[in-house]
Write a protein that holds these residues in place. Structure first.
Motif, PDB file in Angstrom:
ATOM      1  N   ASP A 176       0.355  -1.230   0.374  1.00  0.00           N
ATOM      2  CA  ASP A 176      -0.244   0.043   0.249  1.00  0.00           C
ATOM      3  C   ASP A 176       0.479   1.088  -0.192  1.00  0.00           C
ATOM      4  O   ASP A 176       0.568   2.609  -0.521  1.00  0.00           O
ATOM      5  CB  ASP A 176      -0.959   0.226   1.535  1.00  0.00           C
ATOM      6  CG  ASP A 176      -2.565  -0.692   0.777  1.00  0.00           C
ATOM      7  OD1 ASP A 176      -1.814  -1.253   0.214  1.00  0.00           O
ATOM      8  OD2 ASP A 176      -3.047  -1.150   2.241  1.00  0.00           O
ATOM      9  N   SER A 177       1.475   1.365   0.600  1.00  0.00           N
ATOM     10  CA  SER A 177       2.477   2.576   0.295  1.00  0.00           C
ATOM     11  C   SER A 177       3.630   2.909  -0.295  1.00  0.00           C
ATOM     12  O   SER A 177       3.302   4.194  -0.888  1.00  0.00           O
ATOM     13  CB  SER A 177       4.310   2.002   1.518  1.00  0.00           C
ATOM     14  OG  SER A 177       4.577   1.478   1.928  1.00  0.00           O
ATOM     15  N   TYR A 178       3.730   2.004  -1.067  1.00  0.00           N
ATOM     16  CA  TYR A 178       4.385   1.893  -2.971  1.00  0.00           C
ATOM     17  C   TYR A 178       2.491   2.590  -3.766  1.00  0.00           C
ATOM     18  O   TYR A 178       3.626   3.079  -4.511  1.00  0.00           O
ATOM     19  CB  TYR A 178       4.639   0.436  -3.617  1.00  0.00           C
ATOM     20  CG  TYR A 178       6.375   0.741  -2.001  1.00  0.00           C
ATOM     21  CD1 TYR A 178       7.529   1.361  -3.330  1.00  0.00           C
ATOM     22  CD2 TYR A 178       6.350   0.220  -1.422  1.00  0.00           C
ATOM     23  CE1 TYR A 178       8.726   1.529  -2.602  1.00  0.00           C
ATOM     24  CE2 TYR A 178       8.404   0.276  -0.771  1.00  0.00           C
ATOM     25  CZ  TYR A 178       9.007   1.567  -1.387  1.00  0.00           C
ATOM     26  OH  TYR A 178       9.935   1.486  -0.673  1.00  0.00           O
ATOM     27  N   ASP A 179       2.086   1.805  -3.364  1.00  0.00           N
ATOM     28  CA  ASP A 179       0.571   2.096  -4.479  1.00  0.00           C
ATOM     29  C   ASP A 179       0.521   3.725  -4.020  1.00  0.00           C
ATOM     30  O   ASP A 179       0.118   4.000  -4.933  1.00  0.00           O
ATOM     31  CB  ASP A 179      -0.625   1.215  -3.816  1.00  0.00           C
ATOM     32  CG  ASP A 179      -1.364   0.720  -4.948  1.00  0.00           C
ATOM     33  OD1 ASP A 179      -1.324   1.154  -6.271  1.00  0.00           O
ATOM     34  OD2 ASP A 179      -2.656   0.958  -4.679  1.00  0.00           O
ATOM     35  N   LYS A 180       0.060   3.672  -2.792  1.00  0.00           N
ATOM     36  CA  LYS A 180       0.101   5.400  -2.351  1.00  0.00           C
ATOM     37  C   LYS A 180       1.058   6.718  -3.174  1.00  0.00           C
ATOM     38  O   LYS A 180       0.426   6.985  -3.575  1.00  0.00           O
ATOM     39  CB  LYS A 180       0.125   5.776  -0.879  1.00  0.00           C
ATOM     40  CG  LYS A 180      -0.632   6.748  -0.193  1.00  0.00           C
ATOM     41  CD  LYS A 180      -0.549   6.975   1.629  1.00  0.00           C
ATOM     42  CE  LYS A 180      -2.148   7.213   1.899  1.00  0.00           C
ATOM     43  NZ  LYS A 180      -1.954   6.694   2.843  1.00  0.00           N
ATOM     44  N   MET A 181       1.955   6.235  -3.135  1.00  0.00           N
ATOM     45  CA  MET A 181       3.440   7.139  -3.428  1.00  0.00           C
ATOM     46  C   MET A 181       2.628   6.898  -5.627  1.00  0.00           C
ATOM     47  O   MET A 181       2.957   7.538  -6.340  1.00  0.00           O
ATOM     48  CB  MET A 181       4.223   6.762  -3.547  1.00  0.00           C
ATOM     49  CG  MET A 181       5.061   8.170  -3.902  1.00  0.00           C
ATOM     50  SD  MET A 181       4.787  10.030  -3.463  1.00  0.00           S
ATOM     51  CE  MET A 181       5.401  10.644  -2.792  1.00  0.00           C
ATOM     52  N   TYR A 182       2.357   6.358  -5.924  1.00  0.00           N
ATOM     53  CA  TYR A 182       2.347   5.383  -7.257  1.00  0.00           C
ATOM     54  C   TYR A 182       1.503   6.720  -7.972  1.00  0.00           C
ATOM     55  O   TYR A 182       1.207   6.591  -8.871  1.00  0.00           O
ATOM     56  CB  TYR A 182       2.353   4.114  -7.833  1.00  0.00           C
ATOM     57  CG  TYR A 182       1.855   3.836  -9.073  1.00  0.00           C
ATOM     58  CD1 TYR A 182       2.138   4.565 -10.344  1.00  0.00           C
ATOM     59  CD2 TYR A 182       0.132   3.298  -9.211  1.00  0.00           C
ATOM     60  CE1 TYR A 182       2.200   4.020 -11.307  1.00  0.00           C
ATOM     61  CE2 TYR A 182       0.371   2.905 -10.176  1.00  0.00           C
ATOM     62  CZ  TYR A 182       0.497   3.741 -11.576  1.00  0.00           C
ATOM     63  OH  TYR A 182       0.473   3.579 -12.933  1.00  0.00           O
ATOM     64  N   LYS A 183       0.287   6.186  -7.000  1.00  0.00           N
ATOM     65  CA  LYS A 183      -1.295   7.136  -7.161  1.00  0.00           C
ATOM     66  C   LYS A 183      -0.622   8.640  -7.155  1.00  0.00           C
ATOM     67  O   LYS A 183      -1.488   9.353  -8.286  1.00  0.00           O
ATOM     68  CB  LYS A 183      -2.282   6.669  -6.833  1.00  0.00           C
ATOM     69  CG  LYS A 183      -2.680   4.963  -7.195  1.00  0.00           C
ATOM     70  CD  LYS A 183      -4.017   4.215  -6.188  1.00  0.00           C
ATOM     71  CE  LYS A 183      -4.332   2.656  -7.377  1.00  0.00           C
ATOM     72  NZ  LYS A 183      -4.275   2.929  -5.919  1.00  0.00           N
ATOM     73  N   ALA A 184       0.114   9.221  -6.263  1.00  0.00           N
ATOM     74  CA  ALA A 184      -0.186  10.407  -5.913  1.00  0.00           C
ATOM     75  C   ALA A 184       0.750  11.306  -7.632  1.00  0.00           C
ATOM     76  O   ALA A 184       0.758  12.256  -7.907  1.00  0.00           O
ATOM     77  CB  ALA A 184       0.547  10.279  -5.025  1.00  0.00           C
ATOM     78  N   LEU A 185       1.871   9.991  -7.599  1.00  0.00           N
ATOM     79  CA  LEU A 185       2.684  10.342  -8.991  1.00  0.00           C
ATOM     80  C   LEU A 185       1.617  10.765 -10.334  1.00  0.00           C
ATOM     81  O   LEU A 185       1.315  12.176 -11.052  1.00  0.00           O
ATOM     82  CB  LEU A 185       4.073   9.778  -8.724  1.00  0.00           C
ATOM     83  CG  LEU A 185       4.897   9.126  -8.071  1.00  0.00           C
ATOM     84  CD1 LEU A 185       5.919   8.430  -8.107  1.00  0.00           C
ATOM     85  CD2 LEU A 185       5.545  11.153  -7.655  1.00  0.00           C
ATOM     86  N   LYS A 186       1.304   9.540 -10.129  1.00  0.00           N
ATOM     87  CA  LYS A 186      -0.147   9.633 -11.075  1.00  0.00           C
ATOM     88  C   LYS A 186      -1.014  10.797 -11.518  1.00  0.00           C
ATOM     89  O   LYS A 186      -1.215  11.427 -12.693  1.00  0.00           O
ATOM     90  CB  LYS A 186      -0.423   8.484 -11.579  1.00  0.00           C
ATOM     91  CG  LYS A 186      -1.041   7.756 -12.766  1.00  0.00           C
ATOM     92  CD  LYS A 186      -1.354   6.016 -13.102  1.00  0.00           C
ATOM     93  CE  LYS A 186      -1.984   6.207 -14.318  1.00  0.00           C
ATOM     94  NZ  LYS A 186      -3.361   5.721 -13.732  1.00  0.00           N
ATOM     95  N   ALA A 187      -1.035  11.041 -10.591  1.00  0.00           N
ATOM     96  CA  ALA A 187      -2.493  12.753 -10.374  1.00  0.00           C
ATOM     97  C   ALA A 187      -1.886  13.609 -10.650  1.00  0.00           C
ATOM     98  O   ALA A 187      -2.591  14.151 -11.468  1.00  0.00           O
ATOM     99  CB  ALA A 187      -2.881  12.322  -8.964  1.00  0.00           C
ATOM    100  N   THR A 188      -0.736  13.813 -10.552  1.00  0.00           N
ATOM    101  CA  THR A 188       0.030  15.072 -11.105  1.00  0.00           C
ATOM    102  C   THR A 188      -0.074  15.021 -12.511  1.00  0.00           C
ATOM    103  O   THR A 188       0.561  16.246 -12.973  1.00  0.00           O
ATOM    104  CB  THR A 188       1.189  15.025 -10.618  1.00  0.00           C
ATOM    105  OG1 THR A 188       2.348  14.308 -11.813  1.00  0.00           O
ATOM    106  CG2 THR A 188       1.198  15.369  -9.045  1.00  0.00           C
ATOM    107  N   GLY A 189       0.110  14.098 -13.433  1.00  0.00           N
ATOM    108  CA  GLY A 189       0.093  14.114 -14.697  1.00  0.00           C
ATOM    109  C   GLY A 189       0.657  14.725 -15.669  1.00  0.00           C
ATOM    110  O   GLY A 189       1.526  14.497 -17.153  1.00  0.00           O
TER     111      GLY A 189
END
Ligand code: GAL
Length: 396
Positions: A176-189
């Protein structure tokens, strides 16, 4: 401070389903071939400054390394300060203006990488991204960051506190800790390569794509000694099926040119990393490179093995004691074939062409020597120095 500050404790791996094809397809836009560049850690550790990073960018251009494919300039641990009143991550005095540094790196036709941790502190005890993941991802995007190395470090303690001996919970928390950052990075576009660093725990190669990893460390830290490099590199046998365009096994950064190995050993290091389709992140002081170091890092035919568009990792095909043969399929039906001598003295090693799927008439090219060589009756025998290697391209 030691850079081997984390001793990876290998925990029981849990059985995971293969990564969904959609996740793989999504990440294949970025890191279609193994990322190449430079990282500050192996040489500068926590001493790295803005000036060192600018110097590395300059040297990548003037040495010809950028044009050979080394594009990422990655700042590792020790750029971070605390947070401002709104919780925004701050840089410390070694990095007075990250946006200006990023503009400088980009002006050279290069890309900028940065480092953080899912824990409250990084391994060097600087500020991590714990509970600030989205905010940090936005800051990185605003700075123009192109690559994030995300290192478990103190998040291991949080897992330990919250999950104790519950391995399933510990594993879920790590994921989850990696997933969270992955999603945060992705959300930046912004396209940001996501480099997972958790030392190979829980067989990360089996699930790294599910949490957006473009690459994941498969081992603890490398250092500039033959025994450690050899241990890490040869331990990659059997992992080839987990790598491919957009998602690579990462046996850690290069030590070529740092001075702790012989040139034969650095040739072996570079050859093995190329056969493994490993990321090629130089870790030396680029402002003080010997011609031999530069020649090892920039041999076009060797880099082409690593960067081959098919994106297949190589694997061991034969071993007898300290003599080994590894092969990597290349696009167009050829194979890169490496002969390794792990013994303490020179010895002849014989490649039997049938062991790598070729008939007696196959063509052989020695990539380090840059010349064609000939097999006799389907065999090619060559004397290889202690800790040395020969890298061949075999084609029909
Ligand atoms: C280690 C990591 C190293 C380096 C270091 C920085 O955990 O494996 O590659 O990033 O932390 O503190």
């Amino acid at each position: 401070m030691s850079r081997r500050n984390i001793s990876a404790s290998w925990v029981l791996s849990l059985c995971m389903l293969a990564a969904p094809a959609a996740a793989i397809a999504q990440s294949s836009q970025l890191a279609a071939t193994p990322p190449m560049g430079w990282n500050s850690w192996n040489h500068f550790a926590t001493r790295v400054t803005d000036a060192d990073v600018r110097g590395a960018a300059d040297a990548l251009v003037s040495s010809g390394m950028r044009d050979a494919g080394y594009i990422y300039v990655n700042i590792d641990d020790s750029w971070e300060a605390g947070r401002d009143a709104q919780g925004n991550i701050q840089t410390n005095k070694k990095f007075p203006d990250m946006k200006a540094l990023s503009d400088y790196v980009h002006s050279k036709g290069l890309k900028l990488g940065i480092y953080s941790s899912p824990g409250p502190q990084t391994c060097g005890k600087y500020e991590g991204s714990y509970q600030h993941e989205e905010q940090d991802a936005k800051t990185y995007a605003a700075w123009g960051i192109d690559y994030l190395k995300y290192d478990q470090c103190s998040y291991g303690k949080i897992i330990q506190q919250e999950a104790g001996n519950d391995h399933e919970k510990a594993f879920a928390m790590q994921k989850d800790s990696y997933d969270k950052m992955y999603k945060a990075l992705k959300a930046t576009g912004r396209p940001i390569v996501f480099s997972m660093c958790q030392y190979g725990l829980n067989n990360v190669w089996e699930w790294g794509t599910e949490v957006g990893g473009n690459l994941w460390r498969t081992t603890g830290d490398i250092n500039d000694h033959y025994t450690r490099m050899e241990q890490i590199g040869f331990s990659q046998a059997g992992l080839s099926k987990y790598a491919g365009p957009g998602h690579w096994n990462d046996p850690d950064m290069l030590e070529v040119g740092n001075g702790g190995m012989t040139d034969d050993e650095y040739h072996l290091h570079m050859t093995l990393w190329a056969i493994l389709a490993s990321p090629l992140l130089a870790g030396n002081d680029l402002s003080k490179m010997s011609p031999e170091t530069l020649a090892i890092l920039t041999n076009k035919e060797v880099i082409a093995v690593d960067q081959d568009a098919l994106g297949k990792q190589g694997d061991r095909v034969w071993a007898e004691g300290p003599s080994e043969v590894w092969a990597k399929p290349l696009s167009g039906g050829a194979k890169a074939v490496a002969l390794f001598n792990r013994a303490e003295s020179a010895r002849p090693i014989t490649l039997k062409l049938k062991d790598v799927g070729f008939g007696n008439n196959a063509k052989l090219r020695d990539l380090w020597a840059g010349k064609e060589v000939t097999a006799t009756n389907g065999s090619y025998t060559v004397l290889i120095p202690k800790h040395g290697t020969v890298l061949l391209k075999v084609s029909q």
